[in-house]
Write an enzyme that holds these catalytic residues in place. Structure first.
Site, PDB file in Angstrom:
ATOM      1  CG  HIS A   1      -2.148   0.816   1.099  1.00 14.69           C
ATOM      2  ND1 HIS A   1      -2.213   1.954   0.320  1.00 14.69           N
ATOM      3  CD2 HIS A   1      -3.391   0.673   1.654  1.00 14.69           C
ATOM      4  CE1 HIS A   1      -3.440   2.476   0.396  1.00 14.69           C
ATOM      5  NE2 HIS A   1      -4.156   1.714   1.194  1.00 14.69           N
TER       6      HIS A   1
ATOM      7  CG  ASP B   1     -10.208  -8.911 -22.552  1.00 10.82           C
ATOM      8  OD1 ASP B   1      -9.625 -10.020 -22.442  1.00 10.82           O
ATOM      9  OD2 ASP B   1     -10.999  -8.658 -23.473  1.00 10.82           O
TER      10      ASP B   1
END
Length: 440
Positions: free
Chosen positions: A157, A374
């Site tokens: 993070h 994708d």
């Protein structure tokens, strides 16, 4: 009730993927922003599911990962200290596994106990040592017996927020699918230009206070959100957003079922600064470009509050936030004294508030492009995260249609036992519903 699944996971390979092109010498030290430098060093987890196909190629995935690491070069480095990264091309960790069950066993039983083995080395929300050589980015490619795939990504993070991580995965997927894509480059000027550390004290990192929590997934379908909005609409709130009404409902029911008091229970939500800066920042700006909006003691009266009152408070709070923070954090109105005080408060008060149980914490990942990754197999059928060890914390994510909301709610077990049975909540939300997708 969901049945327990015995996940048989076989590790096929483990390797470190290095950038395809070495980082230029003038970029070897990457400065972190003053927001980055106080952020905890725990891993943000994401999990992308793809229905069965027979066109995935691990070699091509490794090649495209190597290429995208050359673009996101700090992700392949190591921490130099609290305020900078040594972009030494150490690389990212990549694990490949074989799952001896079908993807449907997960989609029909979407519990966090069945998802945990899909993450690399169980890194989800785990803390990393800043002095270790542990990679900042770890990925696990899970291959199901039916041909389905789940790609788990864990990013420290401290080098970026959820928007940064979604951008990285989407760019990796585009590079995998298209040999020479036209990709807008990520913008790495948060630490150098927008929010530089220089001139500010180095405050300690915020500590992620970990509790023994359980996570439940509450799904708010579009029709239920519309019904909830109808109860909230008023002269003061003519157009409530889906995030506002869902957040307000969860807050109200959590305070009620956990036996907290409305007049003493505050809530905190992370606000993305990218579109709120003047001028707005590029959407692919890398780093933790968020700050926290608190609504302290929302109501001074000891009474049951209405959702529309809370939404009004949220909107007022956001308006005030947007007037002050973007201007004082950057641009012509930059105020080092104000920034320093914000950093001081963030590093000294957050842990106390969370630990006391008087704070409900939100992070909304809605409207990020989470269903666009994708890799050449079609878009993911489900994107989710992992349970977080911070009690009374909530992560909001889009459903696949982009209109509903999936809320990952983390509470101590005794509190969750009451919250998950709350009738008012379950009027609008479905608890851990089965995911049904065509897998042919």
């Amino acid at each position: 009730m969901h049945r327990l699944i015995r996940m048989e996971v076989e590790l096929i390979s483990r390797e470190t993927i290095k950038p395809s092109v070495p980082t230029p010498p003038h970029l070897t030290i990457y400065p972190l922003s003053f927001i980055d430098h106080i952020v905890f060093r725990n891993y943000i987890p994401l999990l992308f599911f793809y229905t069965p196909n027979h066109h995935n190629n691990h070699h091509h995935l490794k090649k495209s990962l190597s290429r995208i690491l050359s673009t996101y070069y700090p992700f392949a480095g190591t921490f130099r200290d609290q305020t900078s990264i040594h972009c030494n091309d150490q690389g990212a960790s990549l694990l490949v596994t074989k799952i001896k069950t079908n993807l449907s066993s997960i989609l029909h039983n979407p519990t966090h106990s069945s998802l945990n083995p899909l993450f690399p080395d169980q890194l989800q929300w785990k803390h990393m040592n800043i002095n270790s050589s542990t990679t900042l980015l770890a990925i696990q490619i899970n291959n199901f017996a039916c041909g389905g795939i789940a790609i788990a990504v864990c990013m420290c993070h401290k080098i970026g927020d959820a928007a940064t991580l979604f951008n990285f995965v989407n760019d990796w997927a585009t590079l995998q699918k298209t040999e020479f894509p036209h990709l807008p480059s990520p913008v790495f000027d948060a630490g150098d230009t927008l929010f530089p550390q220089r001139g500010l004290p180095v405050f300690p990192e915020v500590t992620l206070v970990e509790n023994d929590t359980v996570c439940r997934r509450f799904v708010f379908h579009p029709s239920k959100i519309d019904s909830l909005k109808a109860t909230v609409c008023s002269r003061n709130v003519p157009n409530p957003t889906r995030v506002e009404v869902v957040s307000a409902l969860i807050y109200k029911r959590a305070v009620s079922t956990l036996g907290l008091a409305f007049e003493t229970t505050s809530f905190r939500t992370a606000v993305d600064l990218r579109k709120r800066m003047v001028p707005p920042l590029h959407e692919k700006s890398v780093g933790n470009i968020v700050w926290f909006m608190f609504v302290f003691n929302p109501f001074v009266e000891a009474r049951e509050i209405e959702i529309h009152e809370l939404v009004t408070k949220m909107k007022e709070g956001l308006r005030e936030f947007c007037v002050v923070y973007p201007k004082k954090f950057g641009g012509k109105g930059k105020d080092l004294g104000f920034i320093s005080e914000c950093l001081k408060q963030a590093t000294t008060s957050s842990s106390i508030s969370v630990e006391s149980g008087s704070l409900i914490c939100y992070a909304s990942w809605c409207r990020y492009a989470m269903y666009e990754a994708d890799f050449g197999w079609g878009k993911p059928v489900w994107v989710t995260s992992s349970g977080c060890p911070v009690k009374n914390s909530v992560v909001l994510m889009d459903t696949r249609d982009g209109c509903g909301i999936e809320a990952l709610v983390n509470m101590e077990e005794k509190d969750m036992a009451r919250f998950e049975r709350d009738r008012e909540l379950l009027r609008y939300a479905s608890l851990d519903p089965i995911l049904t997708f065509d897998q042919n």
